[in-house]
Design a protein around this motif. Structure first.
Motif, PDB file in Angstrom:
ATOM      1  N   VAL A  44      37.792  28.750  41.076  1.00  0.00           N
ATOM      2  CA  VAL A  44      37.623  30.153  41.473  1.00  0.00           C
ATOM      3  C   VAL A  44      38.752  30.565  42.415  1.00  0.00           C
ATOM      4  CG1 VAL A  44      36.164  31.755  42.769  1.00  0.00           C
ATOM      5  CG2 VAL A  44      35.147  30.221  41.078  1.00  0.00           C
ATOM      6  N   ASP A  45      39.106  29.694  43.347  1.00  0.00           N
ATOM      7  CA  ASP A  45      40.208  30.005  44.259  1.00  0.00           C
ATOM      8  C   ASP A  45      41.521  30.156  43.490  1.00  0.00           C
ATOM      9  OD1 ASP A  45      38.570  29.999  46.468  1.00  0.00           O
ATOM     10  OD2 ASP A  45      39.129  27.978  47.121  1.00  0.00           O
ATOM     11  N   GLY A  46      41.749  29.297  42.501  1.00  0.00           N
ATOM     12  CA  GLY A  46      42.957  29.424  41.701  1.00  0.00           C
ATOM     13  C   GLY A  46      43.024  30.756  40.977  1.00  0.00           C
ATOM     14  N   VAL A  47      41.891  31.187  40.427  1.00  0.00           N
ATOM     15  CA  VAL A  47      41.850  32.489  39.751  1.00  0.00           C
ATOM     16  C   VAL A  47      42.114  33.616  40.758  1.00  0.00           C
ATOM     17  CG1 VAL A  47      40.427  34.073  38.404  1.00  0.00           C
ATOM     18  CG2 VAL A  47      40.261  31.608  37.993  1.00  0.00           C
ATOM     19  N   ALA A  48      41.460  33.562  41.904  1.00  0.00           N
ATOM     20  CA  ALA A  48      41.589  34.625  42.899  1.00  0.00           C
ATOM     21  C   ALA A  48      42.978  34.678  43.514  1.00  0.00           C
ATOM     22  CB  ALA A  48      40.537  34.428  43.999  1.00  0.00           C
ATOM     23  N   LEU A  49      43.694  33.544  43.524  1.00  0.00           N
ATOM     24  CA  LEU A  49      45.005  33.473  44.176  1.00  0.00           C
ATOM     25  C   LEU A  49      46.169  33.569  43.192  1.00  0.00           C
ATOM     26  CD1 LEU A  49      44.286  30.566  46.699  1.00  0.00           C
ATOM     27  CD2 LEU A  49      44.558  32.996  47.253  1.00  0.00           C
ATOM     28  N   HIS A  50      45.886  33.869  41.935  1.00  0.00           N
ATOM     29  CA  HIS A  50      46.963  33.746  40.956  1.00  0.00           C
ATOM     30  C   HIS A  50      48.095  34.753  41.158  1.00  0.00           C
ATOM     31  CE1 HIS A  50      44.723  36.856  38.507  1.00  0.00           C
ATOM     32  NE2 HIS A  50      45.952  37.219  38.207  1.00  0.00           N
ATOM     33  N   ASP A  51      47.865  35.811  41.926  1.00  0.00           N
ATOM     34  CA  ASP A  51      48.924  36.784  42.247  1.00  0.00           C
ATOM     35  C   ASP A  51      49.138  36.885  43.750  1.00  0.00           C
ATOM     36  OD1 ASP A  51      49.665  37.465  39.665  1.00  0.00           O
ATOM     37  OD2 ASP A  51      48.351  39.213  39.558  1.00  0.00           O
ATOM     38  N   CYS A  52      48.853  35.800  44.487  1.00  0.00           N
ATOM     39  CA  CYS A  52      48.883  35.900  45.948  1.00  0.00           C
ATOM     40  C   CYS A  52      50.296  36.017  46.514  1.00  0.00           C
ATOM     41  CB  CYS A  52      48.141  34.730  46.596  1.00  0.00           C
ATOM     42  SG  CYS A  52      48.870  33.106  46.275  1.00  0.00           S
ATOM     43  N   GLY A  53      51.317  35.870  45.683  1.00  0.00           N
ATOM     44  CA  GLY A  53      52.682  36.091  46.141  1.00  0.00           C
ATOM     45  C   GLY A  53      53.145  37.529  46.036  1.00  0.00           C
ATOM     46  N   TRP A  54      52.367  38.370  45.367  1.00  0.00           N
ATOM     47  CA  TRP A  54      52.786  39.757  45.130  1.00  0.00           C
ATOM     48  C   TRP A  54      52.877  40.631  46.378  1.00  0.00           C
ATOM     49  CZ3 TRP A  54      55.014  42.577  41.409  1.00  0.00           C
ATOM     50  CH2 TRP A  54      55.172  41.969  40.157  1.00  0.00           C
ATOM     51  N   PRO A  55      52.212  40.312  47.493  1.00  0.00           N
ATOM     52  CA  PRO A  55      52.468  41.119  48.694  1.00  0.00           C
ATOM     53  C   PRO A  55      53.942  41.176  49.095  1.00  0.00           C
ATOM     54  CG  PRO A  55      50.443  39.900  48.985  1.00  0.00           C
ATOM     55  CD  PRO A  55      51.047  39.410  47.690  1.00  0.00           C
ATOM     56  N   LEU A  56      54.750  40.204  48.681  1.00  0.00           N
ATOM     57  CA  LEU A  56      56.185  40.274  48.946  1.00  0.00           C
ATOM     58  C   LEU A  56      56.769  41.580  48.420  1.00  0.00           C
ATOM     59  CD1 LEU A  56      57.486  36.687  48.036  1.00  0.00           C
ATOM     60  CD2 LEU A  56      57.080  37.641  50.313  1.00  0.00           C
TER      61      LEU A  56
END
Length: 280
Positions: A44-56
């Protein structure tokens, strides 16, 4: 960032917020047909974090060549490779299994970008883009080998985009199941957040590890509403509110003007609903 058109306004949805929505979907997968994610929290964490770099990008959003807020599907490789790399790095820092799933996801996106696959996505536009994508894929393969070692998974198997053939090994079948679960939740969330209909179906979804894959059909019923068949969730329907900002739907003269308007834009939500086909 997702650029959702509503009348004379754009609803701008951060990619990480779309990913968090997909994580909420993943938390609720599991019924008589579909197995729940396992290991549960790491997947679930992997799914939720799959775009966690986009705040850049999304904390200082840019414009496309027409002066419109840049839609994720229009992203140049100079943006995409950076945020993909950061997504895999940040997820890996949280957990090795979550990081492996995110790395597999961004590697698959990079492969789509190199092809004429009709899947809605970013595209490589020249030799430099292809070079950058090849270098990115090499680095992700190295990251995945390290994560596999940390997880005590095999590193001696033939892999395609980081995944083994079905039936190779129980741990590999589980990874294949969880990766395609991420793909399903990602595409459901991306589609439901966009104002255009992106996907008629999501192929190669494994209802449980080791099972034959199936295709989930999608039926679009207006803004923020999708019906799915077969239904992968353990509840009768899913309803959520996705944060967004409202800006005028127009051409902007430059990024300085747009970012000033974006920074002062009113906060809002997009209400979304998933239902099984035949629920209405």
């Amino acid at each position: 960032m997702i650029r959702h058109r509503r009348g004379d306004e754009f609803l701008l949805i951060a990619q990480h917020d779309h990913a968090l929505l997909s994580g909420q979907f993943a938390e609720r997968v599991g019924n008589d047909t579909f197995a729940a994610p396992s290991p549960f929290q790491e997947t679930v964490d992997g799914v939720a974090l799959h775009d966690c770099g986009w705040p850049l990008h999304d904390e200082h959003p840019t414009l496309n060549d027409k002066g419109l807020p840049l839609h994720v599907l229009e992203s140049p490789m100079s943006v995409a490779v950076g945020v993909w790399t950061e997504s895999a790095r940040r997820a890996s820092e949280k957990d090795a299994y979550s990081g492996l799933l995110v790395s597999l996801h961004v590697m698959a996106l990079s492969a789509i970008a190199q092809t004429h696959d009709p899947t809605p996505h970013e595209r490589a536009r020249g030799a430099r883009d292809v070079f950058d994508l090849n270098k990115f894929q090499h680095r992700q393969a190295e990251l995945q080998e390290g994560l596999r070692s940390e997880l005590r998974m095999r590193t001696d198997l033939p892999l395609r985009l980081g995944l083994a053939k079905p039936g190779t090994d129980p741990a590999e079948d589980l990874l294949l199941f969880n990766y395609n679960l991420l793909k399903l939740c990602d595409r459901l969330s991306l589609d439901i957040c966009c104002s255009e209909d992106l996907f008629e179906e999501v192929e190669e979804v494994y209802p449980r590890p080791g099972a034959q894959p199936l295709t989930v059909k999608l039926d679009h019923r207006g803004e923020g509403v999708i019906l799915a068949d077969p239904w992968p969730f353990g509840v009768a329907r899913l309803e959520f509110e996705v944060p967004c900002r409202r800006v005028p739907a127009r051409r902007y003269e430059g990024e300085a003007e747009f970012q000033e308007i974006f920074g002062a834009a009113p906060a809002d939500v997009l209400r979304v609903r998933l239902e099984p086909s035949g629920a209405r």
